[in-house]
Design a protein around this motif. Structure first.
Motif, mmCIF file in Angstrom:
data_model
loop_
_atom_site.group_PDB
_atom_site.id
_atom_site.type_symbol
_atom_site.label_atom_id
_atom_site.label_comp_id
_atom_site.label_asym_id
_atom_site.label_seq_id
_atom_site.Cartn_x
_atom_site.Cartn_y
_atom_site.Cartn_z
ATOM 1 N N ILE A 45 8.724 -0.561 3.471
ATOM 2 C CA ILE A 45 9.817 -0.875 2.545
ATOM 3 C C ILE A 45 9.853 0.211 1.472
ATOM 4 O O ILE A 45 8.876 0.935 1.272
ATOM 5 C CB ILE A 45 9.654 -2.274 1.911
ATOM 6 N N LYS A 46 10.968 0.314 0.804
ATOM 7 C CA LYS A 46 11.115 1.242 -0.310
ATOM 8 C C LYS A 46 11.056 0.444 -1.609
ATOM 9 O O LYS A 46 11.731 -0.573 -1.751
ATOM 10 C CB LYS A 46 12.451 1.991 -0.246
ATOM 11 N N VAL A 47 10.243 0.909 -2.548
ATOM 12 C CA VAL A 47 10.136 0.296 -3.869
ATOM 13 C C VAL A 47 10.297 1.428 -4.878
ATOM 14 O O VAL A 47 9.421 2.297 -4.981
ATOM 15 C CB VAL A 47 8.771 -0.413 -4.062
ATOM 16 N N GLY A 48 11.440 1.437 -5.555
ATOM 17 C CA GLY A 48 11.687 2.488 -6.530
ATOM 18 C C GLY A 48 11.635 3.884 -5.946
ATOM 19 O O GLY A 48 11.145 4.802 -6.575
ATOM 20 N N GLY A 49 12.064 4.045 -4.719
ATOM 21 C CA GLY A 49 12.057 5.350 -4.071
ATOM 22 C C GLY A 49 10.755 5.691 -3.365
ATOM 23 O O GLY A 49 10.670 6.692 -2.666
ATOM 24 N N GLN A 50 9.724 4.878 -3.549
ATOM 25 C CA GLN A 50 8.444 5.120 -2.881
ATOM 26 C C GLN A 50 8.350 4.267 -1.624
ATOM 27 O O GLN A 50 8.791 3.118 -1.602
ATOM 28 C CB GLN A 50 7.279 4.785 -3.802
ATOM 29 N N ASN A 93 0.834 -1.192 0.000
ATOM 30 C CA ASN A 93 0.000 0.000 0.000
ATOM 31 C C ASN A 93 0.869 1.242 0.000
ATOM 32 O O ASN A 93 1.926 1.277 0.647
ATOM 33 C CB ASN A 93 -0.881 0.028 1.253
ATOM 34 N N SER A 94 0.406 2.282 -0.694
ATOM 35 C CA SER A 94 1.088 3.568 -0.660
ATOM 36 C C SER A 94 0.822 4.246 0.683
ATOM 37 O O SER A 94 -0.008 3.782 1.475
ATOM 38 C CB SER A 94 0.565 4.458 -1.790
ATOM 39 N N ILE A 95 1.510 5.344 0.913
ATOM 40 C CA ILE A 95 1.266 6.116 2.132
ATOM 41 C C ILE A 95 -0.197 6.563 2.172
ATOM 42 O O ILE A 95 -0.865 6.427 3.192
ATOM 43 C CB ILE A 95 2.223 7.331 2.203
ATOM 44 N N LYS A 96 -0.694 7.085 1.059
ATOM 45 C CA LYS A 96 -2.078 7.558 0.995
ATOM 46 C C LYS A 96 -3.070 6.429 1.276
ATOM 47 O O LYS A 96 -4.034 6.611 2.034
ATOM 48 C CB LYS A 96 -2.350 8.177 -0.376
ATOM 49 N N GLN A 97 -2.847 5.274 0.678
ATOM 50 C CA GLN A 97 -3.745 4.135 0.904
ATOM 51 C C GLN A 97 -3.704 3.680 2.356
ATOM 52 O O GLN A 97 -4.731 3.364 2.955
ATOM 53 C CB GLN A 97 -3.364 2.978 -0.020
ATOM 54 N N THR A 98 -2.509 3.658 2.933
ATOM 55 C CA THR A 98 -2.367 3.245 4.333
ATOM 56 C C THR A 98 -3.047 4.244 5.252
ATOM 57 O O THR A 98 -3.720 3.852 6.208
ATOM 58 C CB THR A 98 -0.881 3.086 4.703
ATOM 59 N N CYS A 99 -2.877 5.532 4.962
ATOM 60 C CA CYS A 99 -3.549 6.564 5.772
ATOM 61 C C CYS A 99 -5.060 6.365 5.727
ATOM 62 O O CYS A 99 -5.737 6.528 6.748
ATOM 63 C CB CYS A 99 -3.180 7.960 5.274
#
Length: 91
Positions: A36-41, A8-14
């Motif tokens: 974790i970091k995936v491609g800088g995200q 999940n992205s930060i937005k999705q997790t929020c």
């Protein structure tokens, strides 16, 4: 057939935790939530979100259980601030 999301992205997790990104990053920095970091995200595994939610204490919001001490402490502080100073004891 629905595909279950693994990361999940930060937005999705929020959205799942009902918090803002600042609070989420604080929890990540404190080690409360692993990311974790995936491609800088920054990505949060779904299993980590579920683990974090399961680790939180349940609160009876109808009776304010879990917040009782907080409310009682605040009421005691207000009462102490409004109370007159005690009379000195003479011997």
């Amino acid at each position: 057939m629905a595909v279950e999301r693994l990361l999940n992205s930060i937005k999705q997790t929020c959205g799942q935790l009902d918090c803002g990104p600042t609070k989420l990053y604080e929890k990540i920095a404190a080690g409360e939530i692993l990311a974790i970091k995936v491609g800088g995200q920054t990505k949060i595994p779904q299993t980590e979100i579920e683990r974090y939610i399961a680790s939180r204490p349940l609160v009876d919001v109808q009776r304010n259980r879990g917040f009782g001490n907080l409310f009682a402490d605040a009421a005691m502080k207000r009462a102490a601030a409004d109370a007159p100073a005690p009379e000195p004891v003479s011997k």
